[in-house]
Scaffold this motif. Structure first.
Motif, short mmCIF file in Angstrom:
data_model
loop_
_atom_site.label_atom_id
_atom_site.label_comp_id
_atom_site.label_asym_id
_atom_site.label_seq_id
_atom_site.Cartn_x
_atom_site.Cartn_y
_atom_site.Cartn_z
N GLN A 1 -4.55 0.42 9.64
CA GLN A 1 -4.81 1.41 8.60
C GLN A 1 -4.13 2.73 8.95
O GLN A 1 -4.20 3.21 10.08
CB GLN A 1 -6.32 1.62 8.47
N GLY A 2 -3.43 3.29 7.97
CA GLY A 2 -2.75 4.56 8.19
C GLY A 2 -1.36 4.43 8.79
O GLY A 2 -0.70 5.45 9.04
N ALA A 3 -0.87 3.21 9.02
CA ALA A 3 0.46 3.03 9.61
C ALA A 3 1.54 3.56 8.68
O ALA A 3 2.56 4.07 9.14
CB ALA A 3 0.69 1.55 9.91
N PHE A 4 1.32 3.45 7.37
CA PHE A 4 2.27 3.95 6.38
C PHE A 4 1.50 4.81 5.38
O PHE A 4 0.28 4.68 5.25
CB PHE A 4 2.96 2.81 5.63
N THR A 5 2.20 5.66 4.69
CA THR A 5 1.57 6.51 3.68
C THR A 5 0.92 5.64 2.62
O THR A 5 1.55 4.76 2.04
CB THR A 5 2.62 7.43 3.02
N GLY A 6 -0.36 5.87 2.39
CA GLY A 6 -1.07 5.13 1.36
C GLY A 6 -1.72 3.85 1.82
O GLY A 6 -2.38 3.18 1.02
N THR A 7 -1.56 3.46 3.09
CA THR A 7 -2.22 2.24 3.58
C THR A 7 -3.67 2.56 3.93
O THR A 7 -3.94 3.32 4.86
CB THR A 7 -1.49 1.68 4.81
#
Length: 385
Positions: free
Chosen positions: A158-164
């Motif tokens: 969670q949070g690895a990419f924007t919006g994940t």
């Protein structure tokens, strides 16, 4: 086939062995349950003939024992004491067929051919693998960026990419116990190659932005159109990964190198797309088959698939003609106009082709042309339509 005979009567063993060897099979004959299990452990047999009475032993008890050693083995029970009850019990324990004594060479040949057909079919499918019922997934390597491809393969936190907003497990975890197919592996980004190598060798990986090391038992299949030997020499593909993937290579020549396969593949595709479009095709016309064989197929199987799908959609009749194939496959003759310096035969052929292409059924085409269906059929045969 490699065949095992288990019968305590010497004459039966010899007679059955001679009959099977005359048809080109390799035969091993034994007289006891113990010897049968020993041979099944030493050799790979496709078929076994099992006598129900082996001295003081029961052939019925031998059936599950043999299948425990070789689950693929096809078992044919032979006995002089045939009854419905014994046949049912033999089948229940795993026998594939039943042969009553005395039997003829023709009967032996028939059950052997049935078993051989079943073995051939089974050897083409994945069903004997312990991974057969586990997940199977495909990843197309060129379709994603390096970061997204790594996430697709190994997952991300969670949070690895924007919006994940939540963890994503990835295909490695989703295919636990099963198979992952990596299409166009030659396009795998260099940064991801050592991670894939580690996963194949150690079965270990980390999700994007997650330091926890995870494990997964996944079989890797890979395919590519690229020349990986050249890519390795040029430093674009890791040599160690190449050799790790290249355990069992299967080289599939392009269609242009196997023109004899084009017709069989096209016929199978026509049945498939016919079913999808609720049509029943009898096949391709001679002219269409000639066009399929003569084409060089630079787009390989994808081009053939698209050409046949197009024909299945456009063809209003039961037989696909060259006019239903793409112009690149079956070049169209120059369109004639009234008054052109051309024979009546050439004008008639083009007119019939245009009318058939514009009509929904052959009966409608015959009505437009002012002829009956028998005459239209004859003209189609003459012109190869």
């Amino acid at each position: 086939m490699n065949i095992l005979i288990i019968d305590d009567e010497t004459n039966i063993r010899k007679t059955l062995a001679l009959c099977l060897e005359a048809d080109g099979h390799r035969v091993t004959a034994v007289a006891s349950s113990k010897d049968a299990q020993a041979e099944a452990g030493r050799q790979v047999f496709d078929l076994a003939f099992v006598d129900l009475r082996l001295g003081t032993e029961s052939g019925l008890d031998l059936i599950p024992a043999l299948l425990g050693i070789a689950p693929w083995l096809k078992l044919v029970v032979i006995t002089a004491y045939a009854s419905v009850d014994t046949a049912v019990e033999a089948m229940r324990r795993g026998a594939a067929d039943y042969l009553a004594k005395p039997f003829t060479p023709g009967q032996v040949r028939l059950v052997t051919e049935r078993a051989a057909a079943l073995r051939r079919m089974e050897q083409r499918i994945n069903s004997w693998s312990r991974r057969a019922k586990a997940p199977f997934a495909t990843i197309s390597c060129p379709s994603l960026s390096a970061d997204l491809l790594e996430s697709e393969l190994f997952g991300h936190a969670q949070g690895a990419f924007t919006g994940t907003l939540r963890d994503q497990p990835g295909r490695a975890a989703a295919c636990e116990g099963g198979t992952l197919f990596l299409d166009e592996i030659g396009e795998l980004p260099p940064a991801l190659q050592p991670k894939l190598l580690r996963f194949i060798q150690e079965r270990e990986y980390e999700r994007v932005s997650d330091p926890r090391t995870r494990r997964a038992d996944v079989r890797i299949l890979a395919a590519t159109n690229a020349d990986l030997d050249k890519a390795v020499r040029e430093g674009r593909f890791r040599e160690d990964l190449y050799y790790r993937l290249n355990v069992i290579p299967i080289d599939l020549p392009p269609l242009c190198e196997r023109p004899d396969d084009v017709e069989a593949i096209a016929e199978e595709l026509l049945r498939f797309f016919g079913a999808q479009n609720r049509k029943l095709f009898t096949g391709f016309s001679p002219a269409a088959l000639h066009a399929l064989r003569q084409h060089s197929w630079p787009g390989n199987l994808r081009e053939l698939r698209n050409a046949v799908e197009r024909a299945a959609i456009l063809c209003p009749a039961q037989e696909v003609g060259p006019e239903h194939l793409p112009a690149s496959v079956a070049p169209r003759p120059a369109q004639l106009q009234l008054g052109d310096r051309a024979s009546l035969k050439a004008v008639e052929e083009q007119h019939i082709r245009r009318v058939i292409a514009a009509c929904r059924t052959l009966q409608e085409a015959a009505d437009v042309l002012g002829i009956d269906q028998a005459t239209l059929w004859h003209k189609r045969k003459v012109y190869g339509i």
